[in-house]
Scaffold this motif. Structure first.
Motif, PDB file in Angstrom:
ATOM      1  N   HIS A  53       1.005  -1.279  -0.064  1.00  0.00           N
ATOM      2  CA  HIS A  53       0.144  -0.148   0.213  1.00  0.00           C
ATOM      3  C   HIS A  53       0.869   1.439   0.035  1.00  0.00           C
ATOM      4  CE1 HIS A  53      -3.507   2.518   0.862  1.00  0.00           C
ATOM      5  NE2 HIS A  53      -3.059   3.076   1.874  1.00  0.00           N
ATOM      6  N   THR A  56       2.812   1.806  -3.198  1.00  0.00           N
ATOM      7  CA  THR A  56       1.745   2.215  -4.425  1.00  0.00           C
ATOM      8  C   THR A  56       1.654   3.541  -4.250  1.00  0.00           C
ATOM      9  OG1 THR A  56       0.808   0.132  -4.617  1.00  0.00           O
ATOM     10  CG2 THR A  56      -0.587   1.786  -5.287  1.00  0.00           C
ATOM     11  N   GLU A  57       1.344   4.179  -3.049  1.00  0.00           N
ATOM     12  CA  GLU A  57       1.126   5.635  -2.824  1.00  0.00           C
ATOM     13  C   GLU A  57       2.536   6.581  -3.227  1.00  0.00           C
ATOM     14  OE1 GLU A  57      -0.372   6.787   0.861  1.00  0.00           O
ATOM     15  OE2 GLU A  57      -2.595   5.568   0.286  1.00  0.00           O
ATOM     16  N   LEU A  60       2.646   6.508  -6.902  1.00  0.00           N
ATOM     17  CA  LEU A  60       1.663   7.433  -7.582  1.00  0.00           C
ATOM     18  C   LEU A  60       2.000   9.033  -7.407  1.00  0.00           C
ATOM     19  CD1 LEU A  60      -1.674   5.819  -6.737  1.00  0.00           C
ATOM     20  CD2 LEU A  60      -0.839   6.165  -8.982  1.00  0.00           C
ATOM     21  N   ASP A  61       2.667   9.031  -6.157  1.00  0.00           N
ATOM     22  CA  ASP A  61       2.933  10.397  -6.019  1.00  0.00           C
ATOM     23  C   ASP A  61       4.131  10.855  -6.624  1.00  0.00           C
ATOM     24  OD1 ASP A  61       2.605  12.785  -4.225  1.00  0.00           O
ATOM     25  OD2 ASP A  61       4.478  12.189  -3.052  1.00  0.00           O
ATOM     26  N   PHE A  67      -4.160  13.023  -5.723  1.00  0.00           N
ATOM     27  CA  PHE A  67      -5.334  12.055  -4.570  1.00  0.00           C
ATOM     28  C   PHE A  67      -6.481  12.925  -4.347  1.00  0.00           C
ATOM     29  CE2 PHE A  67      -1.244  10.123  -3.933  1.00  0.00           C
ATOM     30  CZ  PHE A  67      -1.683   8.749  -4.176  1.00  0.00           C
ATOM     31  N   TYR A  91      -4.034   3.370  -8.757  1.00  0.00           N
ATOM     32  CA  TYR A  91      -5.015   3.722  -7.681  1.00  0.00           C
ATOM     33  C   TYR A  91      -6.313   3.035  -7.567  1.00  0.00           C
ATOM     34  CZ  TYR A  91      -8.532   7.093  -5.953  1.00  0.00           C
ATOM     35  OH  TYR A  91      -9.473   7.662  -5.240  1.00  0.00           O
ATOM     36  N   ASN A  94      -5.665   0.122  -5.132  1.00  0.00           N
ATOM     37  CA  ASN A  94      -5.537   0.227  -3.424  1.00  0.00           C
ATOM     38  C   ASN A  94      -6.913   0.216  -2.969  1.00  0.00           C
ATOM     39  OD1 ASN A  94      -2.947   0.236  -2.782  1.00  0.00           O
ATOM     40  ND2 ASN A  94      -2.678   2.699  -2.853  1.00  0.00           N
TER      41      ASN A  94
END
Length: 136
Positions: A53, A56-57, A60-61, A67, A91, A94
């Motif tokens: 998790h 993945t964030e 993406l960031d 978000f 996205y 998750n």
């Protein structure tokens, strides 16, 4: 990145498997074995559930994903055009069961493991004492 994830998962799995075995080999009492093993297994499961998790964030960031966006188009507005589909898939991957629920589910399955190892260790010691005494 995949190799690092594989190494972390393998390390967590080895710690979960070998912690009760090491405790049985050191002849810990059942209470001490279970307290040490349950604590370490719980920590490893929390780390193992949270890492995907978290990564993945972070991914993406680093892509520039927003978000706070209300739609997929708003969320991928700052992402490079060739990475928008990947960002949307990440996205949505998750969503569903969160990492705390995954950790709890795995704890239900893995917390009896130290008991099983203790029973096998007890049986092994009884057999070793029984057959070892006849040979001497």
């Amino acid at each position: 990145m995949e190799t690092l994830g594989f190494i972390v998962e393998l390390l967590i799995l080895m710690i979960i498997v070998f912690t009760p075995i090491v405790c049985v080999c050191k002849n810990y009492s059942f209470v001490k074995l279970y307290l040490v093993s349950a604590l370490i297994i719980s920590l490893m499961l929390i780390v193992g559930a949270y890492c995907p998790h978290f990564f993945t964030e972070v991914r993406l960031d680093s892509m520039g994903f927003d978000f706070e966006g209300m739609s997929d188009a708003e969320r991928v507005q700052n992402v490079a055009p060739e990475m928008r589909e990947e960002a949307t898939k990440l996205y949505w991957s998750n969503m569903g069961n969160g990492w705390p629920m995954k950790a709890i589910i795995w704890m239900v399955f893995l917390l009896p493991y130290p008991l099983i190892v203790w029973v096998f260790g007890l049986a092994y010691n009884k057999l070793k004492n029984r057959f070892g005494a006849k040979n001497t």
